[in-house]
Design an enzyme around this catalytic site. Structure first.
Site, PDB file in Angstrom:
ATOM      1  N   LYS A 142      17.694  43.328 -11.353  1.00  0.00           N
ATOM      2  CA  LYS A 142      16.745  43.608 -12.432  1.00  0.00           C
ATOM      3  C   LYS A 142      16.613  45.103 -12.536  1.00  0.00           C
ATOM      4  O   LYS A 142      16.325  45.771 -11.545  1.00  0.00           O
ATOM      5  CB  LYS A 142      15.375  43.028 -12.072  1.00  0.00           C
ATOM      6  CG  LYS A 142      15.147  41.655 -12.574  1.00  0.00           C
ATOM      7  CD  LYS A 142      13.694  41.251 -12.338  1.00  0.00           C
ATOM      8  CE  LYS A 142      13.557  39.762 -12.588  1.00  0.00           C
ATOM      9  NZ  LYS A 142      12.314  39.205 -12.176  1.00  0.00           N
ATOM     10  N   ARG A 169      12.094  26.445   2.301  1.00  0.00           N
ATOM     11  CA  ARG A 169      11.676  27.651   1.550  1.00  0.00           C
ATOM     12  C   ARG A 169      10.309  28.142   2.001  1.00  0.00           C
ATOM     13  O   ARG A 169       9.969  29.295   1.802  1.00  0.00           O
ATOM     14  CB  ARG A 169      11.699  27.367   0.033  1.00  0.00           C
ATOM     15  CG  ARG A 169      13.117  27.313  -0.521  1.00  0.00           C
ATOM     16  CD  ARG A 169      13.161  26.849  -1.962  1.00  0.00           C
ATOM     17  NE  ARG A 169      12.916  25.418  -2.077  1.00  0.00           N
ATOM     18  CZ  ARG A 169      12.931  24.731  -3.205  1.00  0.00           C
ATOM     19  NH1 ARG A 169      13.182  25.347  -4.342  1.00  0.00           N
ATOM     20  NH2 ARG A 169      12.711  23.435  -3.211  1.00  0.00           N
ATOM     21  N   HIS A 222      18.266  26.913   3.675  1.00  0.00           N
ATOM     22  CA  HIS A 222      17.849  28.032   2.829  1.00  0.00           C
ATOM     23  C   HIS A 222      17.666  29.327   3.619  1.00  0.00           C
ATOM     24  O   HIS A 222      18.022  30.406   3.153  1.00  0.00           O
ATOM     25  CB  HIS A 222      16.559  27.672   2.089  1.00  0.00           C
ATOM     26  CG  HIS A 222      16.108  28.744   1.157  1.00  0.00           C
ATOM     27  ND1 HIS A 222      16.822  29.092   0.033  1.00  0.00           N
ATOM     28  CD2 HIS A 222      15.030  29.572   1.196  1.00  0.00           C
ATOM     29  CE1 HIS A 222      16.200  30.081  -0.581  1.00  0.00           C
ATOM     30  NE2 HIS A 222      15.112  30.387   0.105  1.00  0.00           N
ATOM     31  N   ASP A 233      24.178  28.929  -6.572  1.00  0.00           N
ATOM     32  CA  ASP A 233      22.899  29.061  -5.874  1.00  0.00           C
ATOM     33  C   ASP A 233      22.847  27.981  -4.794  1.00  0.00           C
ATOM     34  O   ASP A 233      23.555  26.981  -4.911  1.00  0.00           O
ATOM     35  CB  ASP A 233      21.738  28.899  -6.863  1.00  0.00           C
ATOM     36  CG  ASP A 233      20.475  29.630  -6.394  1.00  0.00           C
ATOM     37  OD1 ASP A 233      20.438  30.092  -5.236  1.00  0.00           O
ATOM     38  OD2 ASP A 233      19.515  29.736  -7.190  1.00  0.00           O
ATOM     39  N   ASP A 275       0.820  -1.223   0.000  1.00  0.00           N
ATOM     40  CA  ASP A 275       0.000   0.000   0.000  1.00  0.00           C
ATOM     41  C   ASP A 275       0.849   1.266   0.000  1.00  0.00           C
ATOM     42  O   ASP A 275       0.322   2.375   0.103  1.00  0.00           O
ATOM     43  CB  ASP A 275      -0.935   0.004   1.220  1.00  0.00           C
ATOM     44  CG  ASP A 275      -0.182  -0.081   2.538  1.00  0.00           C
ATOM     45  OD1 ASP A 275       1.071  -0.097   2.513  1.00  0.00           O
ATOM     46  OD2 ASP A 275      -0.832  -0.132   3.597  1.00  0.00           O
ATOM     47  N   GLY A 276       2.173   1.125  -0.086  1.00  0.00           N
ATOM     48  CA  GLY A 276       3.045   2.300  -0.193  1.00  0.00           C
ATOM     49  C   GLY A 276       3.651   2.721   1.143  1.00  0.00           C
ATOM     50  O   GLY A 276       4.524   3.582   1.177  1.00  0.00           O
ATOM     51  N   GLU A 277       3.195   2.116   2.241  1.00  0.00           N
ATOM     52  CA  GLU A 277       3.771   2.495   3.546  1.00  0.00           C
ATOM     53  C   GLU A 277       5.205   1.995   3.654  1.00  0.00           C
ATOM     54  O   GLU A 277       5.562   0.965   3.094  1.00  0.00           O
ATOM     55  CB  GLU A 277       2.919   1.915   4.685  1.00  0.00           C
ATOM     56  CG  GLU A 277       1.618   2.659   4.855  1.00  0.00           C
ATOM     57  CD  GLU A 277       0.809   2.175   6.063  1.00  0.00           C
ATOM     58  OE1 GLU A 277       1.243   1.250   6.762  1.00  0.00           O
ATOM     59  OE2 GLU A 277      -0.286   2.742   6.267  1.00  0.00           O
ATOM     60  N   ARG A 289      14.597  48.173 -14.491  1.00  0.00           N
ATOM     61  CA  ARG A 289      13.509  48.520 -15.414  1.00  0.00           C
ATOM     62  C   ARG A 289      13.955  49.687 -16.280  1.00  0.00           C
ATOM     63  O   ARG A 289      14.298  50.763 -15.806  1.00  0.00           O
ATOM     64  CB  ARG A 289      12.236  48.863 -14.637  1.00  0.00           C
ATOM     65  CG  ARG A 289      11.043  49.089 -15.532  1.00  0.00           C
ATOM     66  CD  ARG A 289       9.736  48.975 -14.791  1.00  0.00           C
ATOM     67  NE  ARG A 289       9.445  47.619 -14.321  1.00  0.00           N
ATOM     68  CZ  ARG A 289       9.005  46.636 -15.103  1.00  0.00           C
ATOM     69  NH1 ARG A 289       8.796  46.835 -16.385  1.00  0.00           N
ATOM     70  NH2 ARG A 289       8.771  45.438 -14.601  1.00  0.00           N
TER      71      ARG A 289
END
Ligand code: R5P
Length: 286
Positions: free
Chosen positions: A186, A89, A124, A212, A34-36, A188
């Site tokens: 950045k 995060r 992070h 990073d 069952d994935g357990e 503008r």
């Protein structure tokens, strides 16, 4: 000291054990139909000092870590090394009603008072360490990236972080070797024109290493690499601490003109050319 290798950090745990002059304990992991998950520390633990090593990059890793902590409840002292602390995060509530996932995870790991100390690598956001009920220490693997670049012989590299949040990382990679570093900004130009470029340095004709803390889909790094390439950089390398490399991240990054993808073994992959084992072992010896 007994090293318990979690399901996601088998290679790293074995390396840490070797650095400490011992062997990692044998553990059994399997999945029920069952994935357990089923987790067992085959060598029973009683009145010993244990160190569980387990990265949290998928939910299976978290369940397995909780099981391992429970399995060693009779240890005399339990430390947990979480080379990659997933969910960091989501470090606050961005919208009403959201879970502060990093806090939920920290609370879960500190459950039942079994764990005495936590170690993480380049979390992070260091603020999430406050969510643990026990002392949690952040280890910095950035200098290992600087050493790798130096050993590789990349000539006069410029270290570039994708944004202001990566400035500390870029500095920690660059400073010990006296490399130049910068982050992108950045700007503008008009209502519909935005230019992304390094804040202070020119990359024209230079070898660039983009750094990073995490590479997940590779979207951030691929965009930065393409922009750096368009600014006539020479060779472009990409380095991260935690390489999740989900979906087609490696392909996206290579297609943006990157020579090599470099990562540590906090998450084990073919790109893990830097090991954090020695750094962790030295900390544990202390
Ligand atoms: C974001 O805050 C992180 O530092 C990374 O820049 C981000 O997780 C990278 O994600 P992706 O590879 O999906 O662009």
């Amino acid at each position: 000291m007994k090293i318990i290798p979690g399901i996601s950090s088998q290679v790293l745990a074995t390396r840490i054990a070797a650095e400490l002059g011992g062997e990692a304990c044998l553990c059994e992991f399997k999945k029920f139909p069952d994935g357990e998950l089923y987790t067992r520390v085959v060598d029973g633990i009683k009145d010993e000092e244990v160190i569980i090593v387990q990265s949290l990059m998928a939910d299976t890793g978290l369940i397995s870590l909780l099981q391992l902590i429970d399995a060693v409840e009779e240890a005399h002292k339990t430390s947990v090394v979480i080379p990659y602390l997933g969910y960091a995060r989501q470090d606050k509530r961005f919208k009403p009603g959201e879970a502060i996932s990093s806090r939920a995870i920290a609370r879960g790991i500190s459950f039942a008072g079994i764990v005495d100390k936590i170690y993480v690598v380049n979390v992070h956001n260091r603020a999430v360490l406050e969510y643990f009920d026990v002392e949690a220490k952040n280890l910095d693997a950035a200098p290992l990236i600087g050493d790798y670049i130096a050993k590789k012989g990349i000539v006069q590299p410029v270290i570039i972080g994708p944004d202001e949040g990566a400035r500390e990382l870029a500095k920690a990679v660059a400073a010990p070797h006296g490399y130049a570093y910068d982050v992108l900004e950045k700007k503008r130009i008009s209502g519909d024109e935005v230019v992304i470029k390094p804040k202070e340095l020119s990359v024209d004709g230079k070898n660039v290493v983009i750094v990073d803390d995490i590479i997940s889909t590779g979207g951030t790094i691929a965009e930065v690499a393409a922009m750096i390439k368009a600014r006539e950089a020479n060779e472009i390398y990409v380095a991260c601490i935690h390489g999740l490399f989900v979906q087609n991240a490696p392909l996206r990054i290579r297609n943006a003109g990157v020579e090599e993808i470099i990562a540590t073994d906090t998450i084990e992959s073919v790109f893990s050319t830097i090991s954090v084992a020695k750094m962790i072992a030295e900390e544990l010896k202390r």
